[in-house]
Scaffold this motif. Structure first.
Motif, PDB file in Angstrom:
ATOM      1  N   LYS A   1      42.247  45.211  37.043  1.00 32.05           N
ATOM      2  CA  LYS A   1      41.347  44.062  37.093  1.00 32.05           C
ATOM      3  C   LYS A   1      40.795  43.894  38.506  1.00 32.05           C
ATOM      4  O   LYS A   1      41.532  44.049  39.488  1.00 32.05           O
TER       5      LYS A   1
ATOM      6  N   ASP B   1      40.097  41.319  40.216  1.00 33.78           N
ATOM      7  CA  ASP B   1      40.661  40.217  40.987  1.00 33.78           C
ATOM      8  C   ASP B   1      42.129  40.438  41.368  1.00 33.78           C
ATOM      9  O   ASP B   1      42.723  39.576  42.029  1.00 33.78           O
ATOM     10  N   TYR B   2      42.713  41.565  40.950  1.00 29.46           N
ATOM     11  CA  TYR B   2      44.142  41.771  41.214  1.00 29.46           C
ATOM     12  C   TYR B   2      44.425  41.820  42.712  1.00 29.46           C
ATOM     13  O   TYR B   2      45.260  41.067  43.232  1.00 29.46           O
TER      14      TYR B   2
ATOM     15  N   ARG C   1      42.566  40.893  45.191  1.00 29.57           N
ATOM     16  CA  ARG C   1      42.163  39.648  45.845  1.00 29.57           C
ATOM     17  C   ARG C   1      43.231  38.568  45.646  1.00 29.57           C
ATOM     18  O   ARG C   1      43.555  37.809  46.569  1.00 29.57           O
ATOM     19  N   GLY C   2      43.793  38.508  44.439  1.00 32.48           N
ATOM     20  CA  GLY C   2      44.828  37.524  44.165  1.00 32.48           C
ATOM     21  C   GLY C   2      46.098  37.788  44.960  1.00 32.48           C
ATOM     22  O   GLY C   2      46.717  36.854  45.480  1.00 32.48           O
TER      23      GLY C   2
END
Length: 228
Positions: A199, A201-202, A204-205
């Motif tokens: 993903k 956003d992985y 970034r998270g």
């Protein structure tokens, strides 16, 4: 100002709301620790398959985490080295915060053995030997801190060493439960794990989580220094 800050935190920790918030924070930290790149790349793939592997692995990891926490809190806690414990853990938390911000990188234990070696060990003829091997892997994972998990584990042990045993027990249980839940969920079907890491956003998270933990560590270090 520092006295006001320490007084505010101390008062909050005496209320059930403040204690509940701390326990929730440790649960979320444990949950996210299971999603760190280090865990995803080197630990979760070992646990694909039957549920007994995850159970015995979790038992080993719990033994390791609790054992290290108890020993550290006894040897490096205020009961043994007095007020120096607050300065020691404050310095460690500041150092770990710098690593969370990716400004420094400290020496850490050697990497775990390869996945192929672990699987070869698990193919022992005896079921008891196989289960013991998996439990030992869990103990090693709980005791081996590399780049991603090192700051979180130091933060966990600092909390265990410097708070009362009642709250420390709840914090430890919350962290372990938070860590185990995604391990069981992601290793049930490996496509879930693949879907997570691909993903956008992985990363970034994870970066946001590490920055947040760095801030929390700095705030906690400030509290420990002012608490003396």
């Amino acid at each position: 100002m520092l006295d006001t800050y320490v007084g505010f935190i101390s008062h909050g920790l005496e209320t059930w709301q403040g204690q509940g918030l701390i326990v929730l924070l440790f649960f979320l930290a444990g949950f996210t620790t299971a999603l760190l790149p280090e865990t995803v790349a080197t630990i979760l793939p070992r646990l694909a398959g039957h549920v007994y592997k995850r159970i015995y692995f979790a038992v080993g990891m719990v033994i390791s985490v609790i054992g290290i926490g108890v020993v550290s809190s006894w040897i490096l806690g205020p009961s043994i080295i007095g007020k120096g414990a607050y300065y020691l853990w404050s310095a460690l938390l500041v150092a770990m915060a710098l690593q969370c911000f990716e400004w420094v990188a400290f020496i850490h234990p050697a990497p775990l053995g390869g996945l192929r070696t672990a699987r070869r060990t698990e193919r022992k003829s005896s079921t008891a030997q196989r289960l013991l091997s998996i439990m030992v892997q869990g103990i090693r994972v709980g005791a081996t801190w590399r780049y991603d998990r090192l700051p979180i584990y130091i933060w966990l042990i600092a909390g265990i060493a410097l708070v009362g045993w009642r709250l420390a027990s709840l914090m430890t249980i919350a962290f372990i439960l938070g860590d185990i839940i995604p391990i069981f969920w992601l290793t049930n079907r490996m496509e879930r794990l693949a879907g997570l890491v691909t993903k956008p956003d992985y990363r970034r998270g994870i970066r946001l989580f590490k920055r947040l933990m760095g801030i929390i560590m700095l705030l906690e270090a400030l509290y420990f220094v002012g608490h003396v």
